[in-house]
Design a protein around this motif. Structure first.
Motif, PDB file in Angstrom:
ATOM      1  N   GLU A  37       2.628  -0.424   1.870  1.00  0.00           N
ATOM      2  CA  GLU A  37       2.870   0.974   2.210  1.00  0.00           C
ATOM      3  C   GLU A  37       4.113   1.468   1.482  1.00  0.00           C
ATOM      4  O   GLU A  37       5.041   0.686   1.211  1.00  0.00           O
ATOM      5  CB  GLU A  37       3.072   1.137   3.719  1.00  0.00           C
ATOM      6  N   ARG A  38       4.134   2.750   1.230  1.00  0.00           N
ATOM      7  CA  ARG A  38       5.323   3.337   0.632  1.00  0.00           C
ATOM      8  C   ARG A  38       6.274   3.769   1.746  1.00  0.00           C
ATOM      9  O   ARG A  38       5.895   4.531   2.642  1.00  0.00           O
ATOM     10  CB  ARG A  38       4.969   4.541  -0.243  1.00  0.00           C
TER      11      ARG A  38
ATOM     12  N   ARG B  79      -6.334   4.864   1.838  1.00  0.00           N
ATOM     13  CA  ARG B  79      -5.142   4.016   1.797  1.00  0.00           C
ATOM     14  C   ARG B  79      -5.269   2.849   2.759  1.00  0.00           C
ATOM     15  O   ARG B  79      -4.970   1.693   2.411  1.00  0.00           O
ATOM     16  CB  ARG B  79      -3.910   4.854   2.132  1.00  0.00           C
TER      17      ARG B  79
ATOM     18  N   ARG C 242      -0.437   8.164  -4.700  1.00  0.00           N
ATOM     19  CA  ARG C 242      -0.786   9.013  -3.553  1.00  0.00           C
ATOM     20  C   ARG C 242      -2.281   9.285  -3.598  1.00  0.00           C
ATOM     21  O   ARG C 242      -2.800   9.815  -4.598  1.00  0.00           O
ATOM     22  CB  ARG C 242      -0.008  10.323  -3.578  1.00  0.00           C
TER      23      ARG C 242
ATOM     24  N   VAL D 242       3.786   4.015  -7.932  1.00  0.00           N
ATOM     25  CA  VAL D 242       3.653   4.815  -6.718  1.00  0.00           C
ATOM     26  C   VAL D 242       2.360   5.603  -6.822  1.00  0.00           C
ATOM     27  O   VAL D 242       2.127   6.297  -7.814  1.00  0.00           O
ATOM     28  CB  VAL D 242       4.860   5.751  -6.534  1.00  0.00           C
TER      29      VAL D 242
ATOM     30  N   GLU E  67       2.509   1.569  -2.686  1.00  0.00           N
ATOM     31  CA  GLU E  67       3.373   1.002  -3.723  1.00  0.00           C
ATOM     32  C   GLU E  67       2.713  -0.265  -4.235  1.00  0.00           C
ATOM     33  O   GLU E  67       2.370  -1.163  -3.450  1.00  0.00           O
ATOM     34  CB  GLU E  67       4.768   0.700  -3.167  1.00  0.00           C
TER      35      GLU E  67
ATOM     36  N   THR F  17      -0.093   8.721   3.064  1.00  0.00           N
ATOM     37  CA  THR F  17      -1.208   8.512   2.125  1.00  0.00           C
ATOM     38  C   THR F  17      -0.736   7.858   0.832  1.00  0.00           C
ATOM     39  O   THR F  17      -1.489   7.834  -0.153  1.00  0.00           O
ATOM     40  CB  THR F  17      -1.879   9.855   1.797  1.00  0.00           C
ATOM     41  N   ASP F  18       0.471   7.298   0.818  1.00  0.00           N
ATOM     42  CA  ASP F  18       1.046   6.721  -0.395  1.00  0.00           C
ATOM     43  C   ASP F  18       0.997   5.197  -0.340  1.00  0.00           C
ATOM     44  O   ASP F  18       1.030   4.581   0.731  1.00  0.00           O
ATOM     45  CB  ASP F  18       2.486   7.187  -0.589  1.00  0.00           C
TER      46      ASP F  18
ATOM     47  N   LEU G 256       4.575  10.396   3.823  1.00  0.00           N
ATOM     48  CA  LEU G 256       4.164   9.346   2.888  1.00  0.00           C
ATOM     49  C   LEU G 256       3.021   8.503   3.443  1.00  0.00           C
ATOM     50  O   LEU G 256       2.812   7.371   2.985  1.00  0.00           O
ATOM     51  CB  LEU G 256       5.361   8.430   2.577  1.00  0.00           C
TER      52      LEU G 256
END
Length: 333
Positions: free
Chosen positions: A274-275, A248, A241, A239, A186, A183-184, A181
């Motif tokens: 961050e996720r 990110r 990506r 969410v 929130e 590159t994800d 995760l």
């Protein structure tokens, strides 16, 4: 079920020879008849032929030669000889059929005996293997009893070691899930519209933060969680990506520097974080509660890892599991 009138065995309807007088059916082999020969409709069995009374055919040349009583006796003797020959042929065919059936039955019995011997040998092997397993189980049980008598706390130590190993494996799996995760993002408190385009909304938000972002840089963007009508009007978190980790990180830095720019015109402030995995999200929530309770100033995440610090110039602590909470914040945490 129909039986043959000669041998008395089972008779199939196809290919049977039926007497026109008595209606009894016979095997063709029992009467020494060809298998594919076509019989007349008035065909009679040997018994009916023998019982049929002969007529006076004195006008035929052969009958004219034997028109005396001696000739009649000679004719009767010829008929008796023909009947005896037919009976002998029938008996020979029956004996030949019975012999072939006996051979087939003998072969089947031999195969059955062979199968029984193989089954018996397999059962003996299985019995021997069961006996060896029972002996080994008895030996293991005796060794366990001896170990329990020598050190009663040995089993507790093994359980503790096993629990420690499981905890280590869980932490390792969580770290691997968190790496997936990296590159994800929130996004919370972003106003939600039924006809919105999530990709376009993310690009507009990045433009407000001063980060140029195109739709091709977004792998996917979607809302997760309960709908606003089910959550009291609160918008669902989004969410996102991204295609690269650098994008990110740049968005996160811009969000920290321009927090006031994330406030909507007439709504709450938008948060970009961050996720985290579910385990890390729950752990981060508990760490923030402890920081509020003890008035620690700093609590943050970096690349999926959770950190806490009491103040400027103080030690930075990393927390990976709930067991680290009492170690960092004290036993009353």
């Amino acid at each position: 079920m129909v039986n043959c009138g000669a041998c008395g065995k089972f008779l199939a309807m196809n290919g049977a020879a039926t007497c026109a007088t008595c209606g009894v059916k016979f095997h063709r082999a029992c009467l020494a008849l060809p298998d594919k020969a076509k019989l007349n409709k008035d065909w009679e069995c040997p018994n009916c032929k023998k019982a049929t009374r002969r007529g006076d055919n004195s006008q035929t040349p052969v009958r004219g030669i034997y028109d005396s009583d001696d000739g009649g006796d000679m004719k009767s003797s010829a008929e008796d000889c023909a009947s005896i020959a037919g009976s002998a042929a029938q008996s020979g065919a029956v004996d030949q059929l019975s012999l072939s059936e006996m051979k087939v039955l003998r072969n089947e019995i031999l195969e059955c005996v062979k199968g029984m011997r193989e089954f018996r040998s397999e059962m003996e092997l299985l019995r021997a293997s069961f006996a060896s397993v029972c002996v080994r189980m008895d030996g293991i049980e005796q060794r366990l009893q001896a170990l329990e008598q020598r050190s009663p706390d040995l089993s507790d130590d093994r359980v503790a070691l096993l629990e420690q190993t499981i905890s280590g494996l869980k932490l390792e799996l969580n770290d691997r899930d968190q790496e997936a995760l990296l590159t994800d993002l929130e996004i919370g408190q972003m106003p939600e519209d039924k006809a919105e385009n999530a990709f376009h909304s993310v690009c507009v938000l990045a433009t407000r933060l001063g980060v140029p972002l195109e739709e091709r840089d977004v792998v996917y963007a979607e809302r997760v969680g309960a709908r606003p009508d089910e959550a009291g009007g609160r918008p669902r978190r989004m969410v996102v990506r991204l295609a690269r980790r650098s994008l990110r990180d740049e968005l996160l830095r811009a969000a920290r520097l321009r927090r006031t720019g994330l406030a909507a015109e007439a709504g709450p402030r938008i948060y970009i974080n961050e996720r985290l995995t579910r385990f890390n999200r729950q752990l981060f929530h508990r760490v923030r509660e402890e920081c509020r309770r003890l008035q620690w100033r700093y609590c943050w995440t970096r690349r999926g890892r959770i950190f806490a610090r009491q103040g400027e110039g103080r030690q930075v602590f990393q927390l990976r599991s709930e067991m680290d909470i009492p170690r960092v914040f004290g036993s009353d945490a």
